[in-house]
Design a protein around this motif. Structure first.
Motif, PDB file in Angstrom:
ATOM      1  N   ILE A   9       0.817  -1.208   0.000  1.00 11.10           N
ATOM      2  CA  ILE A   9       0.000   0.000   0.000  1.00 11.10           C
ATOM      3  C   ILE A   9       0.856   1.265   0.000  1.00 11.10           C
ATOM      4  O   ILE A   9       1.940   1.291   0.574  1.00 11.10           O
ATOM      5  CB  ILE A   9      -0.963   0.033   1.202  1.00 11.10           C
ATOM      6  N   ASN A  12      -2.818   4.735   3.939  1.00 12.35           N
ATOM      7  CA  ASN A  12      -4.244   4.595   4.214  1.00 12.35           C
ATOM      8  C   ASN A  12      -4.686   5.695   5.166  1.00 12.35           C
ATOM      9  O   ASN A  12      -3.902   6.590   5.503  1.00 12.35           O
ATOM     10  CB  ASN A  12      -4.578   3.190   4.738  1.00 12.35           C
ATOM     11  N   HIS A  13      -5.925   5.611   5.617  1.00 14.49           N
ATOM     12  CA  HIS A  13      -6.491   6.675   6.446  1.00 14.49           C
ATOM     13  C   HIS A  13      -5.926   6.695   7.865  1.00 14.49           C
ATOM     14  O   HIS A  13      -6.272   7.581   8.652  1.00 14.49           O
ATOM     15  CB  HIS A  13      -8.017   6.535   6.499  1.00 14.49           C
ATOM     16  N   ARG A  17       0.442  10.772   4.974  1.00 13.27           N
ATOM     17  CA  ARG A  17       0.581  10.555   3.534  1.00 13.27           C
ATOM     18  C   ARG A  17       2.044  10.444   3.116  1.00 13.27           C
ATOM     19  O   ARG A  17       2.939  10.957   3.786  1.00 13.27           O
ATOM     20  CB  ARG A  17      -0.098  11.694   2.771  1.00 13.27           C
ATOM     21  N   TYR A  44      -3.616   4.729  -2.216  1.00 12.05           N
ATOM     22  CA  TYR A  44      -4.552   5.504  -1.414  1.00 12.05           C
ATOM     23  C   TYR A  44      -4.933   6.780  -2.165  1.00 12.05           C
ATOM     24  O   TYR A  44      -4.062   7.458  -2.712  1.00 12.05           O
ATOM     25  CB  TYR A  44      -3.909   5.844  -0.067  1.00 12.05           C
ATOM     26  N   ASP A  47      -2.824  10.125  -3.201  1.00  8.32           N
ATOM     27  CA  ASP A  47      -1.373   9.905  -3.273  1.00  8.32           C
ATOM     28  C   ASP A  47      -0.872  10.056  -4.697  1.00  8.32           C
ATOM     29  O   ASP A  47       0.282  10.439  -4.923  1.00  8.32           O
ATOM     30  CB  ASP A  47      -1.001   8.522  -2.725  1.00  8.32           C
ATOM     31  N   ARG A  69      -7.252  12.263   5.840  1.00  9.90           N
ATOM     32  CA  ARG A  69      -8.610  11.908   5.430  1.00  9.90           C
ATOM     33  C   ARG A  69      -9.332  13.073   4.748  1.00  9.90           C
ATOM     34  O   ARG A  69     -10.541  13.043   4.581  1.00  9.90           O
ATOM     35  CB  ARG A  69      -9.402  11.453   6.659  1.00  9.90           C
TER      36      ARG A  69
END
Length: 200
Positions: A9, A12-13, A17, A44, A47, A69
């Motif tokens: 990944i 994610n939240h 970032r 994500y 990104d 988020r």
């Protein structure tokens, strides 16, 4: 094999970032790594344009995570095209240089267009499919590995360090992507933060 896939990944939240501590060139290396390794990569939202982690007040117990988020930034309109609300639940990046899809879509060197390229390469090359063979040719810097099927072999060379590195040419037949590196006199010369994706 047969028991699931590695899931790589970009973020994610629940974490800051990638733009929080990586430059754009470093992010291109990170995305290339994730999308050429075995398994299933996850990107994500935001990104792909380098959306920033924002220091904003917590919402619903999000604490530091709230800053990852914030809404997708599409354009230069109100709330970056995400909403017409006068009081959005979370803000977008208010700085003049806030990254948006609109700013990057026509720039061939943008992070957005690099991400589109590497996603399309991942989808179109059988050697980059989730369960294609994987072999490490060189650990450390640069990190060099191959992905291959019976019909195709792709070599990936990544130098995330700030220092120049060199390695013997692994037999490059076609350069698919290159960043800060050259091939000459039987060597691949990799400057700091460099990448080579090639067919061998």
């Amino acid at each position: 094999r047969g028991e699931g896939l590695y899931c790589m990944i970009t973020g994610n939240h629940d974490c800051k970032r990638t733009s929080f501590n990586l430059s754009e060139e470093e992010r291109k290396l990170a995305f290339a790594f994730l999308l050429t390794m075995p398994g299933a990569p996850f990107l994500y939202y935001g990104d792909e344009i380098g959306m920033r982690y924002l220091h904003v007040p917590t919402k619903e117990g999000g604490y530091f995570r709230t800053g990852s988020r914030t809404p997708m930034q599409w354009n230069g309109n109100k709330n970056h095209g995400f909403s017409d609300s006068d009081k959005p639940y979370l803000p977008t990046d208010s700085r003049p240089d806030a990254p948006t899809v609109e700013k990057q879509k026509d720039d061939p060197d943008s992070l957005l267009n690099f991400t589109k390229f590497i996603v399309n390469l991942h989808k179109s090359e059988k050697a980059l499919c989730p369960d294609a063979d994987f072999e490490i040719l060189r650990a450390g810097y640069p990190f060099v590995f191959t992905r291959k099927t019976e019909d195709s072999t792709i070599c990936v060379c990544i130098n995330p360090s700030q220092y120049d590195q060199a390695l013997t040419d692994p037999g490059v037949k076609e350069v698919l992507y290159s960043q800060n590196c050259t091939i000459a006199d039987g060597k691949v010369n990799m400057a700091g933060v460099s990448l080579l994706i090639a067919r061998i």
